[in-house]
Design a protein around this motif. Structure first.
Motif, PDB file in Angstrom:
ATOM      1  N   LEU A  75       0.859  -1.187   0.000  1.00  0.00           N
ATOM      2  CA  LEU A  75       0.000   0.000   0.000  1.00  0.00           C
ATOM      3  C   LEU A  75       0.893   1.234   0.000  1.00  0.00           C
ATOM      4  CD1 LEU A  75      -2.921   1.086   0.176  1.00  0.00           C
ATOM      5  CD2 LEU A  75      -2.625   1.112   2.661  1.00  0.00           C
ATOM      6  N   MET A  76       0.591   2.170  -0.886  1.00  0.00           N
ATOM      7  CA  MET A  76       1.294   3.449  -0.931  1.00  0.00           C
ATOM      8  C   MET A  76       0.277   4.564  -0.793  1.00  0.00           C
ATOM      9  SD  MET A  76       4.037   2.996  -3.997  1.00  0.00           S
ATOM     10  CE  MET A  76       5.160   1.614  -4.034  1.00  0.00           C
ATOM     11  N   ALA A  77       0.707   5.642  -0.147  1.00  0.00           N
ATOM     12  CA  ALA A  77      -0.141   6.826  -0.028  1.00  0.00           C
ATOM     13  C   ALA A  77       0.636   8.013  -0.591  1.00  0.00           C
ATOM     14  CB  ALA A  77      -0.516   7.079   1.425  1.00  0.00           C
ATOM     15  N   PHE A  78      -0.038   8.768  -1.438  1.00  0.00           N
ATOM     16  CA  PHE A  78       0.533   9.974  -2.032  1.00  0.00           C
ATOM     17  C   PHE A  78      -0.309  11.162  -1.591  1.00  0.00           C
ATOM     18  CE2 PHE A  78       1.680   6.505  -4.787  1.00  0.00           C
ATOM     19  CZ  PHE A  78       2.976   6.793  -5.173  1.00  0.00           C
ATOM     20  N   LYS A  79       0.365  12.250  -1.221  1.00  0.00           N
ATOM     21  CA  LYS A  79      -0.343  13.489  -0.897  1.00  0.00           C
ATOM     22  C   LYS A  79       0.323  14.606  -1.683  1.00  0.00           C
ATOM     23  CE  LYS A  79      -2.386  16.221   2.730  1.00  0.00           C
ATOM     24  NZ  LYS A  79      -2.670  16.316   4.154  1.00  0.00           N
ATOM     25  N   LYS A  80      -0.495  15.326  -2.432  1.00  0.00           N
ATOM     26  CA  LYS A  80       0.001  16.419  -3.281  1.00  0.00           C
ATOM     27  C   LYS A  80       1.162  15.957  -4.155  1.00  0.00           C
ATOM     28  CE  LYS A  80      -1.870  19.900  -0.332  1.00  0.00           C
ATOM     29  NZ  LYS A  80      -1.767  21.100   0.425  1.00  0.00           N
ATOM     30  N   GLY A  81       1.035  14.745  -4.698  1.00  0.00           N
ATOM     31  CA  GLY A  81       2.013  14.214  -5.634  1.00  0.00           C
ATOM     32  C   GLY A  81       3.236  13.576  -5.008  1.00  0.00           C
ATOM     33  N   GLN A  82       3.339  13.599  -3.687  1.00  0.00           N
ATOM     34  CA  GLN A  82       4.512  13.043  -3.014  1.00  0.00           C
ATOM     35  C   GLN A  82       4.169  11.743  -2.294  1.00  0.00           C
ATOM     36  OE1 GLN A  82       6.788  15.755  -0.573  1.00  0.00           O
ATOM     37  NE2 GLN A  82       6.024  17.509  -1.712  1.00  0.00           N
ATOM     38  N   LEU A  91      -3.254  -4.507   5.736  1.00  0.00           N
ATOM     39  CA  LEU A  91      -3.575  -3.781   6.958  1.00  0.00           C
ATOM     40  C   LEU A  91      -4.965  -4.177   7.450  1.00  0.00           C
ATOM     41  CD1 LEU A  91      -2.519  -0.119   6.039  1.00  0.00           C
ATOM     42  CD2 LEU A  91      -1.291  -1.718   7.514  1.00  0.00           C
ATOM     43  N   PRO A  92      -5.134  -4.334   8.761  1.00  0.00           N
ATOM     44  CA  PRO A  92      -6.496  -4.494   9.284  1.00  0.00           C
ATOM     45  C   PRO A  92      -7.237  -3.159   9.167  1.00  0.00           C
ATOM     46  CG  PRO A  92      -4.880  -4.525  11.077  1.00  0.00           C
ATOM     47  CD  PRO A  92      -4.117  -4.428   9.785  1.00  0.00           C
ATOM     48  N   ALA A  93      -8.545  -3.211   9.192  1.00  0.00           N
ATOM     49  CA  ALA A  93      -9.354  -2.001   8.997  1.00  0.00           C
ATOM     50  C   ALA A  93      -8.980  -0.861   9.944  1.00  0.00           C
ATOM     51  CB  ALA A  93     -10.842  -2.341   9.105  1.00  0.00           C
ATOM     52  N   PRO A  94      -8.782  -1.105  11.255  1.00  0.00           N
ATOM     53  CA  PRO A  94      -8.418   0.023  12.132  1.00  0.00           C
ATOM     54  C   PRO A  94      -7.084   0.673  11.739  1.00  0.00           C
ATOM     55  CG  PRO A  94      -9.143  -1.864  13.441  1.00  0.00           C
ATOM     56  CD  PRO A  94      -8.992  -2.332  12.023  1.00  0.00           C
ATOM     57  N   ALA A  95      -6.118  -0.110  11.305  1.00  0.00           N
ATOM     58  CA  ALA A  95      -4.824   0.444  10.894  1.00  0.00           C
ATOM     59  C   ALA A  95      -4.967   1.272   9.621  1.00  0.00           C
ATOM     60  CB  ALA A  95      -3.806  -0.677  10.696  1.00  0.00           C
ATOM     61  N   LEU A  96      -5.820   0.826   8.694  1.00  0.00           N
ATOM     62  CA  LEU A  96      -6.057   1.600   7.469  1.00  0.00           C
ATOM     63  C   LEU A  96      -6.710   2.934   7.814  1.00  0.00           C
ATOM     64  CD1 LEU A  96      -5.954   1.910   4.415  1.00  0.00           C
ATOM     65  CD2 LEU A  96      -8.080   0.600   4.274  1.00  0.00           C
ATOM     66  N   GLU A  97      -7.659   2.935   8.745  1.00  0.00           N
ATOM     67  CA  GLU A  97      -8.306   4.178   9.173  1.00  0.00           C
ATOM     68  C   GLU A  97      -7.290   5.116   9.827  1.00  0.00           C
ATOM     69  OE1 GLU A  97     -11.340   5.409   8.535  1.00  0.00           O
ATOM     70  OE2 GLU A  97     -11.651   3.643   7.299  1.00  0.00           O
ATOM     71  N   GLU A  98      -6.385   4.564  10.638  1.00  0.00           N
ATOM     72  CA  GLU A  98      -5.339   5.388  11.259  1.00  0.00           C
ATOM     73  C   GLU A  98      -4.444   6.001  10.189  1.00  0.00           C
ATOM     74  OE1 GLU A  98      -3.086   3.328  14.268  1.00  0.00           O
ATOM     75  OE2 GLU A  98      -4.906   2.619  15.244  1.00  0.00           O
ATOM     76  N   LEU A  99      -4.095   5.217   9.176  1.00  0.00           N
ATOM     77  CA  LEU A  99      -3.272   5.716   8.084  1.00  0.00           C
ATOM     78  C   LEU A  99      -3.979   6.861   7.356  1.00  0.00           C
ATOM     79  CD1 LEU A  99      -0.932   5.666   6.023  1.00  0.00           C
ATOM     80  CD2 LEU A  99      -2.201   3.894   4.812  1.00  0.00           C
ATOM     81  N   ILE A 100      -5.244   6.685   7.046  1.00  0.00           N
ATOM     82  CA  ILE A 100      -6.012   7.719   6.341  1.00  0.00           C
ATOM     83  C   ILE A 100      -6.032   9.006   7.158  1.00  0.00           C
ATOM     84  CG2 ILE A 100      -8.348   8.351   5.606  1.00  0.00           C
ATOM     85  CD1 ILE A 100      -8.631   5.319   4.766  1.00  0.00           C
ATOM     86  N   THR A 101      -6.262   8.891   8.467  1.00  0.00           N
ATOM     87  CA  THR A 101      -6.275  10.054   9.350  1.00  0.00           C
ATOM     88  C   THR A 101      -4.913  10.744   9.348  1.00  0.00           C
ATOM     89  OG1 THR A 101      -7.990   9.062  10.729  1.00  0.00           O
ATOM     90  CG2 THR A 101      -6.673  10.810  11.732  1.00  0.00           C
TER      91      THR A 101
END
Length: 113
Positions: A75-82, A91-101
């Motif tokens: 899983l990768m997360a990009f914010k404003k192109g970075q 990831l379990p659902a709670p960990a994914l929610e923590e990542l999103i936050t």
């Protein structure tokens, strides 16, 4: 919003054109990928203000290699192109929610100084 499929032709523009993009690298034969898929889909339906994308590593081998994906799911997360997050493993659902936050709260400009 449901997840969108990315290809080498659409990857860069999608990351650059959207504030937050999560990308799940997966394959149909991968058991942990299949376990993570419903968690990811549910988060996509809940967080409609960000893009949830998927890349099939079997169909997009060159893109997976360019992203240096050596294990799936990744899983990768990009914010404003970075790229701001990268992790292999489902990831379990709670960990994914923590990542999103955390990604929402991250100030990319301050982090790059």
């Amino acid at each position: 919003m449901s997840t969108i499929d990315l290809t080498s032709a659409t990857f860069e523009q999608t990351v650059l054109d959207n504030d937050i993009v999560l990308v799940d690298f997966w394959a149909s034969w991968c058991g942990p990928c299949r376990m993570f898929a419903p968690i990811y889909e549910k988060a996509a339906a809940t967080h409609t203000d960000m893009v949830f994308a998927s890349i099939n590593t079997e169909e997009e081998q060159a893109l997976s290699q360019a992203a240096q994906v050596t294990s799936i799911p990744t899983l990768m997360a990009f914010k404003k192109g970075q790229l701001v997050f990268r992790q292999a493993g489902a990831l379990p659902a709670p960990a994914l929610e923590e990542l999103i936050t955390a990604v929402r709260a991250l100030d990319v400009e301050a982090a790059s100084d």
